[in-house]
Design a protein around this motif. Structure first.
Motif, short mmCIF file in Angstrom:
data_model
loop_
_atom_site.label_atom_id
_atom_site.label_comp_id
_atom_site.label_asym_id
_atom_site.label_seq_id
_atom_site.Cartn_x
_atom_site.Cartn_y
_atom_site.Cartn_z
N ALA A 150 17.85 -3.40 -6.56
CA ALA A 150 17.41 -2.25 -5.76
C ALA A 150 15.99 -2.49 -5.24
N GLY A 151 15.12 -3.08 -6.09
CA GLY A 151 13.77 -3.39 -5.65
C GLY A 151 13.75 -4.39 -4.51
N ALA A 152 14.63 -5.37 -4.55
CA ALA A 152 14.72 -6.35 -3.46
C ALA A 152 15.14 -5.67 -2.16
N LEU A 153 16.09 -4.74 -2.25
CA LEU A 153 16.51 -3.99 -1.05
C LEU A 153 15.36 -3.17 -0.48
N VAL A 154 14.61 -2.50 -1.36
CA VAL A 154 13.49 -1.67 -0.91
C VAL A 154 12.41 -2.54 -0.27
N ALA A 155 12.10 -3.68 -0.89
CA ALA A 155 11.08 -4.58 -0.32
C ALA A 155 11.49 -5.04 1.07
N LEU A 156 12.75 -5.45 1.22
CA LEU A 156 13.24 -5.90 2.52
C LEU A 156 13.28 -4.75 3.52
N GLY A 157 13.78 -3.59 3.07
CA GLY A 157 13.86 -2.42 3.95
C GLY A 157 12.50 -1.98 4.44
N GLU A 158 11.50 -1.94 3.54
CA GLU A 158 10.16 -1.54 3.94
C GLU A 158 9.55 -2.54 4.92
N TYR A 159 9.81 -3.83 4.70
CA TYR A 159 9.25 -4.83 5.61
C TYR A 159 9.87 -4.70 7.00
N LEU A 160 11.19 -4.57 7.07
CA LEU A 160 11.84 -4.41 8.38
C LEU A 160 11.39 -3.13 9.06
N THR A 161 11.23 -2.06 8.29
CA THR A 161 10.72 -0.80 8.83
C THR A 161 9.32 -0.99 9.39
N LEU A 192 0.83 -1.20 0.00
CA LEU A 192 0.00 0.00 0.00
C LEU A 192 0.86 1.25 0.00
N LEU A 193 1.91 1.27 0.84
CA LEU A 193 2.78 2.44 0.91
C LEU A 193 3.58 2.61 -0.37
N LEU A 194 4.14 1.52 -0.89
CA LEU A 194 4.92 1.60 -2.13
C LEU A 194 4.06 2.09 -3.29
N THR A 195 2.84 1.58 -3.37
CA THR A 195 1.94 1.99 -4.45
C THR A 195 1.51 3.43 -4.29
N GLY A 196 1.16 3.82 -3.06
CA GLY A 196 0.72 5.19 -2.82
C GLY A 196 1.79 6.21 -3.14
#
Length: 297
Positions: A231-242, A200-204
């Motif tokens: 880079a997308g894999a890093l963002v997905a992991l970073g957003e999940y940990l956040t 939801l956050l990534l899409t928004g």
């Protein structure tokens, strides 16, 4: 040390690595278009997790319709507000570095936790122990020092009263702080599932930046496709940990820890690229360790 704090530290490492990768591999891309493309890549990585962990997504049209009927309007508002604040912070920061030097603007932009702390206390009634408040201050100072270049240490903040780039950097920091509070409200008060919150956050945020990306579209070469996937894999992991961190910690604790990502980035720059002022970066890293340790007490 609980799972939330460990996730916040992990997020700082992932985001710091991501910043370093952006600097090395994507310097020629327009920022808005780059962000949209990387968000799309991150969504592609994370959507299988979202589908597997949210039953209504596997129940067909009936499940989706039932879920849509039960959507809380407050949750919609928080998601939209958080995504907008995130995108606004990014755009305003770009305006700030366009009008002023990066070395002057960036430290000011990294005082996000000092906005989060009073806002969370006043608006959400959060109560922190004095040692935790001190830890927030120390960790924030560490991020400031990490982005500082020699000169008068307080000069950027002192002249912020009259400097438009500095004022824009502060506005950007305040927007990031609002986004951090939005994450805490969404994940704790509204109990939005973490694996649903990430897409939801990534899409928004991507939708908010999409018009700017369309006006100045990036030209992706075939050789850069693997870089976008990484880079997308890093963002997905970073957003999940956040997300895990904000789901269990006060925003005023999660924010300063996660923002130490800036220290990871400049440390990598010093080690790998031999960038200047490495001793200052080491001091910042030490301050960050002390600050996080105080928060964990």
């Amino acid at each position: 040390m609980d799972a939330g704090l460990l996730s916040a530290i992990g997020a700082a490492v992932v985001w710091g690595t991501y910043i370093f990768v952006l600097k090395r591999s994507f310097s020629g891309y327009p920022p808005a278009g780059l962000t949209v493309l990387i968000n799309v890549s991150a969504l592609a990585w994370f959507l299988p997790v979202t589908v597997a962990t949210n039953e209504f997504l596997t129940d067909g049209i009936g499940g989706l319709a039932q879920a849509a009927a039960g959507v809380n309007p407050a949750a919609v508002a928080v998601v939209a507000g958080t995504a907008t604040a995130t995108a606004a912070a990014f755009v305003v920061f770009l305006r700030a570095i366009d009008e002023g030097d990066v070395s002057y603007v960036t430290p000011i932009n990294k005082v996000v936790p000092m906005f989060v702390l009073p806002m969370e206390v006043l608006l959400l009634g959060e109560v922190l122990a004095p040692i935790q408040v001190a830890g927030v201050v120390v960790a924030t100072a560490a991020v400031y020092v990490a982005n500082y270049e020699p000169g008068s240490l307080l000069a950027p903040l002192v002249s912020a009263v009259h400097s438009r780039p500095a004022q824009l950097a502060l506005v950007s920091a305040a927007c990031y702080a609002i986004a951090d509070l939005g994450k805490r409200v969404a994940l704790q008060e509204l109990a939005i599932p973490g694996t649903l919150w990430v897409p939801l956050l990534l899409t928004g945020a991507g939708l908010v930046l999409l018009p700017a990306a369309v006006r100045n579209p990036p030209r992706v070469t075939r050789a850069d496709v693997p870089k976008f996937l990484a880079a997308g894999a890093l963002v997905a992991l970073g957003e999940y940990l956040t997300t895990v961190a904000f789901a269990s910690l006060p925003a005023s604790v999660a924010s300063p820890v996660i923002n130490t990502q800036a220290i990871i980035a400049v440390m990598l720059g010093g080690i790998v690229l031999g960038e200047r002022y490495f001793r200052i970066r080491l001091l910042a890293a030490l301050l960050a360790v002390v600050g996080v340790g105080m928060i964990a007490l």
